[in-house]
Design a protein around this motif. Structure first.
Motif, PDB file in Angstrom:
ATOM      1  N   UNK A   1      -7.994   6.031  -1.461  1.00  0.00           N
ATOM      2  CA  UNK A   1      -7.161   5.963  -2.672  1.00  0.00           C
ATOM      3  C   UNK A   1      -6.853   4.510  -3.043  1.00  0.00           C
ATOM      4  N   UNK A   2      -6.639   3.679  -2.013  1.00  0.00           N
ATOM      5  CA  UNK A   2      -6.391   2.256  -2.273  1.00  0.00           C
ATOM      6  C   UNK A   2      -7.630   1.593  -2.864  1.00  0.00           C
ATOM      7  N   UNK A   3      -8.793   1.910  -2.301  1.00  0.00           N
ATOM      8  CA  UNK A   3     -10.049   1.349  -2.806  1.00  0.00           C
ATOM      9  C   UNK A   3     -10.309   1.806  -4.235  1.00  0.00           C
ATOM     10  N   UNK A   4      -9.949   3.045  -4.531  1.00  0.00           N
ATOM     11  CA  UNK A   4     -10.120   3.603  -5.870  1.00  0.00           C
ATOM     12  C   UNK A   4      -9.286   2.838  -6.887  1.00  0.00           C
ATOM     13  N   UNK A   5      -8.071   2.483  -6.512  1.00  0.00           N
ATOM     14  CA  UNK A   5      -7.189   1.741  -7.427  1.00  0.00           C
ATOM     15  C   UNK A   5      -7.751   0.353  -7.741  1.00  0.00           C
ATOM     16  N   UNK A   6      -8.447  -0.254  -6.762  1.00  0.00           N
ATOM     17  CA  UNK A   6      -8.973  -1.609  -6.945  1.00  0.00           C
ATOM     18  C   UNK A   6     -10.341  -1.631  -7.613  1.00  0.00           C
ATOM     19  N   UNK A   7     -11.021  -0.481  -7.662  1.00  0.00           N
ATOM     20  CA  UNK A   7     -12.421  -0.444  -8.103  1.00  0.00           C
ATOM     21  C   UNK A   7     -12.566  -0.711  -9.594  1.00  0.00           C
TER      22      UNK A   7
END
Length: 459
Positions: free
Chosen positions: A295-301
Motif C-alpha cells: 500500500x505504501x509503494x502504491x501511494x508512491x508509484x
C-alpha cells in the motif's frame, strides 16, 4: 585555495586494468616529486601540464612499487581549480593500497566524500547546480538522463536561473530608485517595469517547472508498482520484464512477502519496477507487513501495472483493488489468456482506459511487447517532452523554483493591489534568495555539506 592537500582512489574498488589515485592541493606536485621518477622528465617541475609522463613509483627505501603514468594539471586549469595530480597505476588492490599509503605519508590527507567536486565549487570553477550534475552523470541509467546531466554540468540550468536572478535584481534596483528619489514621482513607471520584468521571470521559471516530470523520470525512473491479488503472476511478470529470474515464483498464494525493486530501460524510459505482495485480507503476520508495504509503494508509484487472472472471473478483491487505484495512471495486464478468458474485461474498461488493457500470457511470453509499448506511451502521457537543454530533474531545485514562483506571484499581486513598492521588495528578495540556493550564491554551509556527502570518495 584551501591550505591542505587531499588524496583518494578515483576508481572503483576491486581488481581492474587501471587504478587512478588523485591528489588536489598546493602540495600535490611536491608529493608526486617525492615518489615518482619519470623516464624522460626526471624533475616533476619540468613535466608539462595536462600531459601524461611515463615512469615508476618508488617507496621510501627506493624500491619500485609500480609502473605508472602520471599527469599534473596545474591551477587554475583543473577539475578543482587547484593543482591536481593523477597517478594511473595497475588496478591491483595491493598496488593501489601501497601508492595511496605512500601519498598519505608524504603529507596528503584522505579526501572526504565529494571533496574534489566541492573544491571546484568553493574555488569558483563551477556553481552548485553544476556540482550536483556530477553525481547525476555518474548514476545516469539512460541516454537522456546522461544528456540532461551533461547539459546541467555545462551550466544550461544555471544560465536560466541566473537570468531570472538578474531580472529580480533589476526589479530591486527600480524599487530602490523610487524610494531614493520620491520627488521624481516615478512609482507608476516603476510598477510597470516591475510587472514587465516579473512576468518575464515567471515565464522562464514556469518553463523550468514544466520540465520536472520529464527530468524526474530520466533521473530517478518512473516508479512502477506491479499490483494484484495473490497468485495472478506479478512476480512472473517482473521476471519476464527483466529477462531474469529475480523473484521467487510458486503456485502458493502469498509467496512475495516483501518489496522487490529493480530498474528497467524501456525504449529509453527508465522504469523503477516494484514487485509487491498480493493485496488480500490475511492473518499471516509476515504477509500482513508485506501488504502494508504494498500500500505504501502504491501511494508512491507514478504508474501501476494492475495484473488480473484473465482465465477466471474477476473477484471482489480484484474490484476492490481497481477501485483503490482508479485515480492513478494504470495499465491493466490481463494475464493467463493461454488458459482462456473468463474475466469481464469490459467491466475493467469502464474503470480504466480500455486502450490500456493488455491481454497477455506471461507463461507463453505473449503480449510483453504490447505491455512495454503501453508503459512507454503512458510514461509521457499528457506531458510534452521538453525541447529545452535546461531540464529540472532534482527535487531540491524544483522545490526552490516553486518557492521563487510563489514569491514573485505574491509580488505581482501586491503591485496590482497598489501596495507601496518598498513593501514588494520583500517577496522579490525572497525569490532571489531561493534561486541563489540553486546556484550556490545564497546557500548555507550545512546544505553544501549535505549535498556533497552524497558523492563517492574520489569525486
Amino acid at each position: 585555495m584551501l591550505d591542505d592537500t587531499i588524496a583518494a582512489v578515483g576508481t572503483a574498488p576491486g581488481e581492474a586494468g587501471i587504478g587512478i589515485i588523485r591528489l588536489s592541493g598546493k602540495r600535490s606536485q611536491d608529493i608526486l616529486g617525492q615518489i615518482f621518477r619519470g623516464k624522460k622528465a626526471k624533475d616533476v617541475n619540468e613535466m608539462p601540464s595536462r600531459y601524461m609522463s611515463y615512469g615508476f613509483i618508488y617507496d621510501e627505501e627506493g624500491k619500485k612499487i609500480d609502473e605508472v603514468l602520471a599527469v599534473i594539471m596545474r591551477a587554475p586549469y583543473s577539475y578543482t581549480g587547484e593543482d591536481v595530480v593523477e597517478i594511473h597505476c595497475h588496478g591491483g588492490v595491493i598496488s593501489i593500497r601501497k601508492i595511496m599509503e605512500l601519498v598519505l605519508k608524504k603529507g596528503a590527507r584522505l579526501a572526504e566524500a565529494g571533496e574534489f567536486t566541492k573544491r571546484g565549487f568553493l574555488n569558483g570553477r563551477i556553481d552548485l547546480a553544476q556540482s550536483e550534475a556530477v553525481i547525476d552523470i555518474i548514476t545516469a541509467k539512460t541516454d537522456e538522463g546522461l544528456e540532461n546531466a551533461v547539459n546541467q554540468l555545462q551550466g544550461e540550468l544555471s544560465l536560466k536561473v541566473k537570468e531570472v536572478m538578474d531580472k529580480l535584481m533589476s526589479m530591486l534596483a527600480h524599487i530602490e530608485a523610487s524610494i531614493d528619489f520620491p520627488e521624481h514621482d516615478i512609482e507608476e513607471v516603476t510598477s510597470e517595469n516591475l510587472k514587465s520584468q516579473g512576468n518575464e521571470a515567471l515565464g522562464i521559471l514556469k518553463e523550468l517547472q514544466d520540465t520536472y516530470y520529464e527530468g524526474k523520470i530520466q533521473r530517478e525512473g518512473l516508479s512502477t508498482a506491479i499490483i494484484g491479488r495473490p497468485n495472478v503472476g506479478k512476480s512472473s511478470l517482473l521476471n519476464l520484464l527483466l529477462r531474469e529470474n529475480r523473484a521467487i515464483v510458486t503456485d502458493i498464494p502469498g509467496t512475495t512477502r516483501d518489496i522487490i525493486e529493480e530498474y528497467l530501460n524501456v525504449k529509453g524510459v527508465l522504469i523503477k519496477l516494484i514487485d509487491t505482495a498480493g493485496l488480500r485480507e490475511t492473518e499471516d503476520v509476515v504477509e500482513k507487513i508485506g501488504v502494508e508495504k504494498t500500500k505504501e509503494a502504491l501511494n508512491r508509484a507514478d504508474l501501476v501495472i494492475f495484473i488480473v487472472d484473465a482465465s477466471k472471473k474477476l473477484t471482489e478483491e480484484d474490484m476492490a483493488i481497481a477501485s483503490m487505484i482508479k485515480q492513478k495512471k494504470v495499465i491493466v495486464a490481463a494475464n493467463k489468456i493461454d488458459a482462456g478468458i473468463e474475466a469481464d474485461l469490459e467491466a475493467l474498461g469502464e474503470i480504466f482506459d480500455g486502450h490500456n488493457i493488455i491481454k497477455m500470457s506471461v507463461k507463453d511470453k505473449k503480449g510483453i511487447d504490447l505491455l512495454e509499448e503501453a508503459i512507454y506511451n503512458t510514461a509521457y502521457s499528457g506531458n510534452v517532452k521538453s525541447k529545452s537543454s535546461a531540464v529540472v530533474s532534482n527535487i531540491r531545485h524544483k522545490s526552490l523554483i516553486d518557492k521563487a514562483v510563489d514569491s514573485i506571484e505574491k509580488a505581482m499581486e501586491a503591485i496590482d493591489e497598489g501596495i507601496p513598492v518598498d513593501l514588494i521588495s520583500v517577496d522579490i528578495k525572497d525569490a532571489w534568495r531561493y534561486l541563489g540556493e540553486i546556484t550556490g550564491d545564497t546557500v548555507e554551509e550545512d546544505i553544501i555539506t549535505e549535498i556533497f556527502s552524497r558523492f563517492c570518495i574520489g569525486k
